[in-house]
Design a protein around this motif. Structure first.
Motif, PDB file in Angstrom:
ATOM      1  N   VAL A 137     -14.665  18.614   1.624  1.00  0.00           N
ATOM      2  CA  VAL A 137     -14.804  17.204   1.260  1.00  0.00           C
ATOM      3  C   VAL A 137     -13.748  16.421   2.019  1.00  0.00           C
ATOM      4  N   GLU A 138     -14.165  15.344   2.686  1.00  0.00           N
ATOM      5  CA  GLU A 138     -13.251  14.439   3.379  1.00  0.00           C
ATOM      6  C   GLU A 138     -13.354  13.085   2.699  1.00  0.00           C
ATOM      7  N   ILE A 139     -12.221  12.571   2.251  1.00  0.00           N
ATOM      8  CA  ILE A 139     -12.193  11.284   1.564  1.00  0.00           C
ATOM      9  C   ILE A 139     -11.349  10.317   2.383  1.00  0.00           C
ATOM     10  N   GLY A 140     -11.954   9.189   2.753  1.00  0.00           N
ATOM     11  CA  GLY A 140     -11.298   8.210   3.615  1.00  0.00           C
ATOM     12  C   GLY A 140     -10.195   7.431   2.930  1.00  0.00           C
ATOM     13  N   ASP A 141      -9.366   6.806   3.735  1.00  0.00           N
ATOM     14  CA  ASP A 141      -8.219   6.028   3.273  1.00  0.00           C
ATOM     15  C   ASP A 141      -8.610   5.010   2.204  1.00  0.00           C
ATOM     16  N   GLY A 142      -7.743   4.875   1.198  1.00  0.00           N
ATOM     17  CA  GLY A 142      -7.901   3.836   0.196  1.00  0.00           C
ATOM     18  C   GLY A 142      -9.005   4.055  -0.823  1.00  0.00           C
ATOM     19  N   THR A 143      -9.680   5.186  -0.783  1.00  0.00           N
ATOM     20  CA  THR A 143     -10.768   5.449  -1.721  1.00  0.00           C
ATOM     21  C   THR A 143     -10.204   5.854  -3.074  1.00  0.00           C
ATOM     22  N   ARG A 144     -10.864   5.402  -4.147  1.00  0.00           N
ATOM     23  CA  ARG A 144     -10.458   5.739  -5.507  1.00  0.00           C
ATOM     24  C   ARG A 144     -11.540   6.588  -6.160  1.00  0.00           C
ATOM     25  N   VAL A 173       0.845  -1.184   0.000  1.00  0.00           N
ATOM     26  CA  VAL A 173       0.000   0.000   0.000  1.00  0.00           C
ATOM     27  C   VAL A 173       0.886   1.241   0.000  1.00  0.00           C
ATOM     28  N   MET A 174       0.610   2.158  -0.921  1.00  0.00           N
ATOM     29  CA  MET A 174       1.329   3.427  -0.922  1.00  0.00           C
ATOM     30  C   MET A 174       0.590   4.369   0.009  1.00  0.00           C
ATOM     31  N   SER A 175       1.315   5.124   0.827  1.00  0.00           N
ATOM     32  CA  SER A 175       0.676   5.900   1.868  1.00  0.00           C
ATOM     33  C   SER A 175       0.202   7.282   1.430  1.00  0.00           C
ATOM     34  N   SER A 176       0.859   7.914   0.494  1.00  0.00           N
ATOM     35  CA  SER A 176       0.453   9.262   0.110  1.00  0.00           C
ATOM     36  C   SER A 176      -0.604   9.206  -0.989  1.00  0.00           C
ATOM     37  N   VAL A 215      -5.073   8.449   3.544  1.00  0.00           N
ATOM     38  CA  VAL A 215      -3.913   7.687   3.104  1.00  0.00           C
ATOM     39  C   VAL A 215      -4.287   6.799   1.919  1.00  0.00           C
ATOM     40  N   GLY A 216      -3.461   6.813   0.878  1.00  0.00           N
ATOM     41  CA  GLY A 216      -3.660   5.931  -0.266  1.00  0.00           C
ATOM     42  C   GLY A 216      -4.816   6.296  -1.177  1.00  0.00           C
ATOM     43  N   VAL A 217      -5.373   7.492  -1.046  1.00  0.00           N
ATOM     44  CA  VAL A 217      -6.462   7.933  -1.929  1.00  0.00           C
ATOM     45  C   VAL A 217      -5.918   8.143  -3.331  1.00  0.00           C
ATOM     46  N   GLN A 218      -6.693   7.773  -4.338  1.00  0.00           N
ATOM     47  CA  GLN A 218      -6.332   7.986  -5.733  1.00  0.00           C
ATOM     48  C   GLN A 218      -7.385   8.881  -6.374  1.00  0.00           C
ATOM     49  N   VAL A 219      -6.934   9.895  -7.100  1.00  0.00           N
ATOM     50  CA  VAL A 219      -7.842  10.815  -7.782  1.00  0.00           C
ATOM     51  C   VAL A 219      -7.465  10.816  -9.255  1.00  0.00           C
ATOM     52  N   GLY A 220      -8.444  10.467 -10.103  1.00  0.00           N
ATOM     53  CA  GLY A 220      -8.193  10.313 -11.534  1.00  0.00           C
ATOM     54  C   GLY A 220      -8.199  11.606 -12.318  1.00  0.00           C
ATOM     55  N   ALA A 221      -7.946  11.456 -13.603  1.00  0.00           N
ATOM     56  CA  ALA A 221      -7.841  12.576 -14.534  1.00  0.00           C
ATOM     57  C   ALA A 221      -9.112  13.417 -14.565  1.00  0.00           C
ATOM     58  N   PHE A 222      -8.930  14.715 -14.532  1.00  0.00           N
ATOM     59  CA  PHE A 222     -10.000  15.709 -14.658  1.00  0.00           C
ATOM     60  C   PHE A 222     -11.070  15.613 -13.565  1.00  0.00           C
TER      61      PHE A 222
END
Length: 83
Positions: free
Chosen positions: A56-63, A22-25, A42-49
């Motif tokens: 907004v609060e996004i929990g760990d590991g959410t894509r 798991v990548m932490s940032s 931790v580990g959140v991924q945000v896609g293109a555009f």
């Protein structure tokens, strides 16, 4: 605010996941816009555009997938996937 994170980190994230690591940032695509008032776990991924707004609060590991728009006030738990 537009993140300037380099896109190659996305392939690094995929390789890490394939090996059970798991990548932490958070991984933010360079074309995604993240409001300074947003909180990414931790580990959140945000896609293109994608756009993540204020309060907004996004929990760990959410894509968050490409072109997703999330306005606040919003609180999202961990390990979710948005398309």
């Amino acid at each position: 605010m537009v993140s300037r994170s380099p896109a190659p980190k996305f392939s690094a994230q995929r390789r890490a996941e394939q090996h059970g690591e798991v990548m932490s940032s958070p991984l933010i695509h360079p074309t995604a816009a993240i409001d300074p008032g947003a909180t990414l776990g931790v580990g959140v991924q945000v896609g293109a555009f994608a756009f993540i707004g204020d309060e907004v609060e996004i929990g760990d590991g959410t894509r968050i997938g490409p072109h997703c728009v999330i306005h606040g006030p919003t609180r999202i738990g961990r390990d979710n996937v948005f398309h």
